[in-house]
Design a protein around this motif. Structure first.
Motif, mmCIF file in Angstrom:
data_model
loop_
_atom_site.group_PDB
_atom_site.id
_atom_site.type_symbol
_atom_site.label_atom_id
_atom_site.label_comp_id
_atom_site.label_asym_id
_atom_site.label_seq_id
_atom_site.Cartn_x
_atom_site.Cartn_y
_atom_site.Cartn_z
ATOM 1 N N ALA A 171 0.818 -1.208 0.000
ATOM 2 C CA ALA A 171 0.000 0.000 0.000
ATOM 3 C C ALA A 171 0.854 1.261 0.000
ATOM 4 N N ALA A 172 1.961 1.227 0.745
ATOM 5 C CA ALA A 172 2.804 2.414 0.858
ATOM 6 C C ALA A 172 3.477 2.786 -0.455
ATOM 7 N N THR A 173 3.551 1.844 -1.391
ATOM 8 C CA THR A 173 4.238 2.102 -2.648
ATOM 9 C C THR A 173 3.290 2.216 -3.837
ATOM 10 N N LEU A 174 1.981 2.275 -3.570
ATOM 11 C CA LEU A 174 1.035 2.476 -4.661
ATOM 12 C C LEU A 174 1.113 3.910 -5.169
ATOM 13 N N PRO A 175 0.871 4.121 -6.457
ATOM 14 C CA PRO A 175 0.771 5.500 -6.944
ATOM 15 C C PRO A 175 -0.460 6.166 -6.342
ATOM 16 N N PRO A 176 -0.465 7.489 -6.233
ATOM 17 C CA PRO A 176 -1.631 8.175 -5.660
ATOM 18 C C PRO A 176 -2.803 8.147 -6.636
ATOM 19 N N PRO A 177 -4.026 8.389 -6.149
ATOM 20 C CA PRO A 177 -5.171 8.459 -7.067
ATOM 21 C C PRO A 177 -4.990 9.556 -8.097
ATOM 22 N N GLY A 178 -5.468 9.294 -9.315
ATOM 23 C CA GLY A 178 -5.427 10.299 -10.356
ATOM 24 C C GLY A 178 -6.567 11.290 -10.212
ATOM 25 N N ARG A 236 -8.970 7.434 -9.109
ATOM 26 C CA ARG A 236 -8.632 6.023 -9.287
ATOM 27 C C ARG A 236 -7.135 5.787 -9.082
ATOM 28 N N ILE A 237 -6.819 4.779 -8.302
ATOM 29 C CA ILE A 237 -5.458 4.261 -8.260
ATOM 30 C C ILE A 237 -5.382 3.193 -9.338
ATOM 31 N N HIS A 268 -11.224 4.519 -6.110
ATOM 32 C CA HIS A 268 -11.358 3.270 -6.842
ATOM 33 C C HIS A 268 -9.966 2.666 -7.026
ATOM 34 N N LEU A 269 -9.910 1.343 -7.160
ATOM 35 C CA LEU A 269 -8.647 0.638 -7.391
ATOM 36 C C LEU A 269 -8.787 -0.207 -8.645
ATOM 37 N N GLU A 270 -7.854 -0.039 -9.593
ATOM 38 C CA GLU A 270 -7.919 -0.756 -10.864
ATOM 39 C C GLU A 270 -6.585 -1.416 -11.187
ATOM 40 N N LEU A 271 -6.664 -2.660 -11.673
ATOM 41 C CA LEU A 271 -5.520 -3.349 -12.256
ATOM 42 C C LEU A 271 -5.940 -3.812 -13.646
ATOM 43 N N ARG A 272 -5.169 -3.441 -14.661
ATOM 44 C CA ARG A 272 -5.473 -3.822 -16.036
ATOM 45 C C ARG A 272 -4.204 -4.340 -16.713
ATOM 46 N N ARG A 273 -4.324 -5.490 -17.342
ATOM 47 C CA ARG A 273 -3.220 -6.108 -18.086
ATOM 48 C C ARG A 273 -1.989 -6.288 -17.193
ATOM 49 N N CYS A 274 -2.202 -6.819 -16.010
ATOM 50 C CA CYS A 274 -1.099 -6.989 -15.061
ATOM 51 C C CYS A 274 -0.733 -8.460 -14.900
ATOM 52 N N LEU A 275 0.488 -8.688 -14.455
ATOM 53 C CA LEU A 275 0.971 -10.014 -14.085
ATOM 54 C C LEU A 275 1.488 -9.932 -12.660
ATOM 55 N N ILE A 276 1.016 -10.843 -11.807
ATOM 56 C CA ILE A 276 1.544 -10.957 -10.448
ATOM 57 C C ILE A 276 2.149 -12.347 -10.348
ATOM 58 N N VAL A 277 3.475 -12.419 -10.340
ATOM 59 C CA VAL A 277 4.170 -13.701 -10.458
ATOM 60 C C VAL A 277 5.223 -13.837 -9.353
ATOM 61 N N PRO A 278 4.794 -14.162 -8.139
ATOM 62 C CA PRO A 278 5.755 -14.343 -7.052
ATOM 63 C C PRO A 278 6.528 -15.638 -7.218
ATOM 64 N N PRO A 279 7.644 -15.795 -6.516
ATOM 65 C CA PRO A 279 8.354 -17.079 -6.543
ATOM 66 C C PRO A 279 7.484 -18.164 -5.924
ATOM 67 N N LEU A 328 -13.582 -1.938 -7.044
ATOM 68 C CA LEU A 328 -12.385 -2.714 -7.354
ATOM 69 C C LEU A 328 -12.560 -3.309 -8.738
ATOM 70 N N THR A 329 -11.594 -3.064 -9.618
ATOM 71 C CA THR A 329 -11.645 -3.559 -10.992
ATOM 72 C C THR A 329 -10.336 -4.279 -11.306
ATOM 73 N N ILE A 330 -10.429 -5.537 -11.737
ATOM 74 C CA ILE A 330 -9.261 -6.296 -12.178
ATOM 75 C C ILE A 330 -9.607 -6.877 -13.544
ATOM 76 N N VAL A 331 -8.826 -6.521 -14.567
ATOM 77 C CA VAL A 331 -9.150 -6.884 -15.946
ATOM 78 C C VAL A 331 -7.896 -7.426 -16.636
ATOM 79 N N ASP A 332 -8.063 -8.501 -17.412
ATOM 80 C CA ASP A 332 -6.976 -9.044 -18.240
ATOM 81 C C ASP A 332 -5.696 -9.255 -17.420
ATOM 82 N N THR A 333 -5.841 -9.942 -16.315
ATOM 83 C CA THR A 333 -4.735 -10.059 -15.360
ATOM 84 C C THR A 333 -4.515 -11.517 -14.953
#
Length: 270
Positions: free
Chosen positions: A57-64, A68-69, A90-101, A120-125
């Motif tokens: 959370a501390a490293t998220l960009p600020p809302p535009g 929306r973040i 609002h919080l949005e993730l679009r076309r993201c990859l979350i790939v932990p070890p 909360l919006t998560i799309v193409d992720t």
């Protein structure tokens, strides 16, 4: 021109010059590692990779300006840890990859006890591991479209104040929505649940729709409460399904529904 200020392509924070020649690579301190390059005309072009191994959370960009973040087109080679995150946006993730070890896939994307005054919006992720929405509260809606989660989904006690639109969600592990509450219309359309899908004691304040969804493992809808209609048009149940003590206030549609295993439906009411 070298001393001019241009906005970051991700968070819109001002980037003071000089930024160097076209094609050079830079990072925005406000984004904590989101990279971009400069085009020949001097405009920043975002790259599709996030350099940080983990994001919190501390490293998220600020809302535009639109409140929306937004994370778009980024790859997080680690975890996204937002447990207990609270924000009036609002919080949005679009076309993201979350790939932990592999050792951290059980904690890939954590939104446990999230509190959002928006949606909360998560799309193409792709989430290579688990998605934790346990006890998350959204004042507005939830959108999951073309999202693949290779591990378990824990959405027990989830609360959604607006409409829920889930389309083409692929759950590689178990999906637990026990005691979730959807206060708007809820549609989980064309989803695939590879293992057990638990909708026990879920409350749909309006309609709950599962059209064309595929349940490859056991499915539990026992004591679910549909205050509007319940739609399973074209759905497929490969494993046993439990509709015991389900309450449907208005209508239920099982047109073209396929059942390939046992059905428990004692004491269902409408």
């Amino acid at each position: 021109r070298r001393g001019r200020t241009i906005p970051c392509p991700h968070c819109q924070a001002p980037l003071p010059g000089p930024l160097g020649a076209a094609g050079t690579r830079h990072t925005c301190a406000g984004c904590h590692g989101v990279s971009f390059t400069l085009e020949p005309d001097g405009k920043p072009q975002p790259l599709t990779r996030l350099e940080a191994r983990d994001l919190a959370a501390a490293t998220l960009p600020p809302p535009g300006p639109d409140g929306r973040i937004r994370l778009e087109g980024v790859c997080i080679e680690g975890t996204l840890e937002l447990a207990g995150f609270a924000a009036d946006c609002h919080l949005e993730l679009r076309r993201c990859l979350i790939v932990p070890p592999p050792s951290r896939q059980h904690h890939a994307f954590c939104l446990h006890a999230l509190r959002l005054r928006g949606s909360l919006t998560i799309v193409d992720t792709l989430i290579d591991g688990t998605l934790d929405l346990h006890d998350a509260h959204l004042d507005d809606g939830l959108t999951l479209r073309n999202v693949t989660v290779t591990g378990d989904i824990d959405a027990a006690s989830l609360r959604v104040g607006g409409d829920t639109a889930v389309w083409n969600l692929v759950a590689g592990g178990g999906a637990n929505f026990h005691d979730a509450q959807f206060h708007g219309n809820a549609a989980l359309r064309a989803c695939t649940f590879h293992e057990e899908a638990n909708f026990n004691e879920v409350k749909f304040q309006h309609e709950g729709k599962f059209a064309y969804s595929r349940f490859q493992g056991p499915a539990d809808f026992a004591v679910a409460d549909f205050r509007g209609g319940a739609e399973f048009f074209g759905a497929t149940f490969e494993g046993p399904v439990d509709f015991g003590d389900v309450s449907v206030l208005h209508w239920a549609d099982f047109t073209a529904t396929t059942f390939r295993d046992t059905i428990s439906a004692n004491s269902a009411s409408s």
